[in-house]
Motif scaffolding. Structure first.
Motif, PDB file in Angstrom:
ATOM      1  N   PRO A  39       0.827  -1.207   0.000  1.00  0.00           N
ATOM      2  CA  PRO A  39       0.000   0.000   0.000  1.00  0.00           C
ATOM      3  C   PRO A  39       0.865   1.262   0.000  1.00  0.00           C
ATOM      4  N   LEU A  40       0.371   2.282  -0.690  1.00  0.00           N
ATOM      5  CA  LEU A  40       1.096   3.546  -0.822  1.00  0.00           C
ATOM      6  C   LEU A  40       0.225   4.720  -0.406  1.00  0.00           C
ATOM      7  N   ARG A  41       0.865   5.765   0.127  1.00  0.00           N
ATOM      8  CA  ARG A  41       0.191   7.043   0.335  1.00  0.00           C
ATOM      9  C   ARG A  41       0.061   7.725  -1.031  1.00  0.00           C
ATOM     10  N   VAL A  42      -0.858   8.665  -1.130  1.00  0.00           N
ATOM     11  CA  VAL A  42      -1.063   9.383  -2.389  1.00  0.00           C
ATOM     12  C   VAL A  42       0.241  10.050  -2.838  1.00  0.00           C
ATOM     13  N   ARG A  43       0.986  10.631  -1.915  1.00  0.00           N
ATOM     14  CA  ARG A  43       2.258  11.282  -2.262  1.00  0.00           C
ATOM     15  C   ARG A  43       3.215  10.264  -2.897  1.00  0.00           C
ATOM     16  N   GLU A  44       3.249   9.044  -2.358  1.00  0.00           N
ATOM     17  CA  GLU A  44       4.118   8.003  -2.913  1.00  0.00           C
ATOM     18  C   GLU A  44       3.658   7.583  -4.307  1.00  0.00           C
ATOM     19  N   VAL A  45       2.347   7.504  -4.497  1.00  0.00           N
ATOM     20  CA  VAL A  45       1.817   7.194  -5.822  1.00  0.00           C
ATOM     21  C   VAL A  45       2.258   8.276  -6.801  1.00  0.00           C
ATOM     22  N   LEU A  46       2.084   9.518  -6.403  1.00  0.00           N
ATOM     23  CA  LEU A  46       2.452  10.650  -7.254  1.00  0.00           C
ATOM     24  C   LEU A  46       3.930  10.579  -7.646  1.00  0.00           C
ATOM     25  N   GLU A  47       4.802  10.267  -6.697  1.00  0.00           N
ATOM     26  CA  GLU A  47       6.239  10.169  -6.966  1.00  0.00           C
ATOM     27  C   GLU A  47       6.556   9.048  -7.954  1.00  0.00           C
ATOM     28  N   ARG A  48       5.778   7.970  -7.922  1.00  0.00           N
ATOM     29  CA  ARG A  48       6.033   6.818  -8.786  1.00  0.00           C
ATOM     30  C   ARG A  48       5.458   6.979 -10.196  1.00  0.00           C
ATOM     31  N   LEU A  49       4.609   7.967 -10.374  1.00  0.00           N
ATOM     32  CA  LEU A  49       3.995   8.141 -11.690  1.00  0.00           C
ATOM     33  C   LEU A  49       5.011   8.579 -12.742  1.00  0.00           C
ATOM     34  N   GLY A  50       5.970   9.405 -12.358  1.00  0.00           N
ATOM     35  CA  GLY A  50       7.010   9.834 -13.276  1.00  0.00           C
ATOM     36  C   GLY A  50       6.468  10.468 -14.550  1.00  0.00           C
ATOM     37  N   ARG A  51       5.467  11.298 -14.412  1.00  0.00           N
ATOM     38  CA  ARG A  51       4.840  11.921 -15.578  1.00  0.00           C
ATOM     39  C   ARG A  51       5.278  13.361 -15.718  1.00  0.00           C
ATOM     40  N   ASP A  52       5.361  13.797 -16.962  1.00  0.00           N
ATOM     41  CA  ASP A  52       5.710  15.182 -17.239  1.00  0.00           C
ATOM     42  C   ASP A  52       4.675  15.757 -18.191  1.00  0.00           C
ATOM     43  N   PRO A  53       3.876  16.701 -17.787  1.00  0.00           N
ATOM     44  CA  PRO A  53       3.940  17.367 -16.488  1.00  0.00           C
ATOM     45  C   PRO A  53       3.340  16.494 -15.390  1.00  0.00           C
ATOM     46  N   GLU A  54       3.813  16.704 -14.195  1.00  0.00           N
ATOM     47  CA  GLU A  54       3.321  15.963 -13.047  1.00  0.00           C
ATOM     48  C   GLU A  54       1.892  16.391 -12.737  1.00  0.00           C
ATOM     49  N   PRO A  55       0.975  15.431 -12.545  1.00  0.00           N
ATOM     50  CA  PRO A  55      -0.395  15.819 -12.186  1.00  0.00           C
ATOM     51  C   PRO A  55      -0.424  16.419 -10.787  1.00  0.00           C
ATOM     52  N   ALA A  56      -1.415  17.216 -10.515  1.00  0.00           N
ATOM     53  CA  ALA A  56      -1.564  17.827  -9.197  1.00  0.00           C
ATOM     54  C   ALA A  56      -1.873  16.757  -8.149  1.00  0.00           C
ATOM     55  N   TYR A  57      -1.386  16.975  -6.943  1.00  0.00           N
ATOM     56  CA  TYR A  57      -1.648  16.061  -5.828  1.00  0.00           C
ATOM     57  C   TYR A  57      -3.148  15.816  -5.691  1.00  0.00           C
ATOM     58  N   ASN A  58      -3.949  16.894  -5.713  1.00  0.00           N
ATOM     59  CA  ASN A  58      -5.399  16.751  -5.540  1.00  0.00           C
ATOM     60  C   ASN A  58      -6.019  15.883  -6.629  1.00  0.00           C
ATOM     61  N   THR A  59      -5.510  15.961  -7.850  1.00  0.00           N
ATOM     62  CA  THR A  59      -6.022  15.138  -8.945  1.00  0.00           C
ATOM     63  C   THR A  59      -5.735  13.662  -8.670  1.00  0.00           C
ATOM     64  N   VAL A  60      -4.501  13.364  -8.267  1.00  0.00           N
ATOM     65  CA  VAL A  60      -4.133  11.974  -7.972  1.00  0.00           C
ATOM     66  C   VAL A  60      -4.942  11.466  -6.781  1.00  0.00           C
TER      67      VAL A  60
END
Length: 136
Positions: free
Chosen positions: A34-55
């Protein structure tokens, strides 16, 4: 990237994983925990990075759809997969076969596209399945 389909465990029908939903599921599956949302966001590796609230919103949607579990972790939550990637793909394969006009022909075409080692493994697994089905 086109949308990926997934099997709705409650509705028993195919629906669509949006691009971000698929990326979030991949991140959670790849983490194997299991991951926190912040960890999910870090693993997405997308450019541009999606907003935390979106994830966070999309992760909550996946939780409500039954694809992610949710557990309290301090002030935040951790999200884990409720089904494995293999279960997901098997559901896709089953759904694809359910819409095939000729299931046997579709299976034959699928097997023809396999690598030799994969075909041998399929043969072994089919043998096990047949053995389990034989009445005693």
């Amino acid at each position: 990237m086109s949308a990926e389909q997934w099997f709705d465990p409650e509705g028993g029908r195919m629906a669509q994983f949006g691009e971000l939903e698929a990326a979030i599921m991949d991140a959670v599956w790849d983490a194997c925990k299991p991951l926190r949302v912040r960890e999910v966001l870090e693993r997405l590796g997308r450019d541009p990075e999606p907003a935390y609230n979106t994830v966070h919103t999309v992760t909550e949607i996946l939780y409500r759809k039954g694809w992610l579990s949710k557990e309290k972790d301090g002030r935040a939550y951790k999200y884990g997969a409720t089904k494995s990637r293999e279960e997901y793909v098997a559901g896709l394969m089953g759904e694809a076969l359910s819409v095939a006009g000729n299931r046997t022909a579709t299976l034959a075409r699928f097997v023809q596209q396999m690598q030799p080692g994969e075909a041998e493994e399929l043969h072994r697994l089919l043998g096990q399945a047949v053995t389990r089905e034989v009445p005693e």
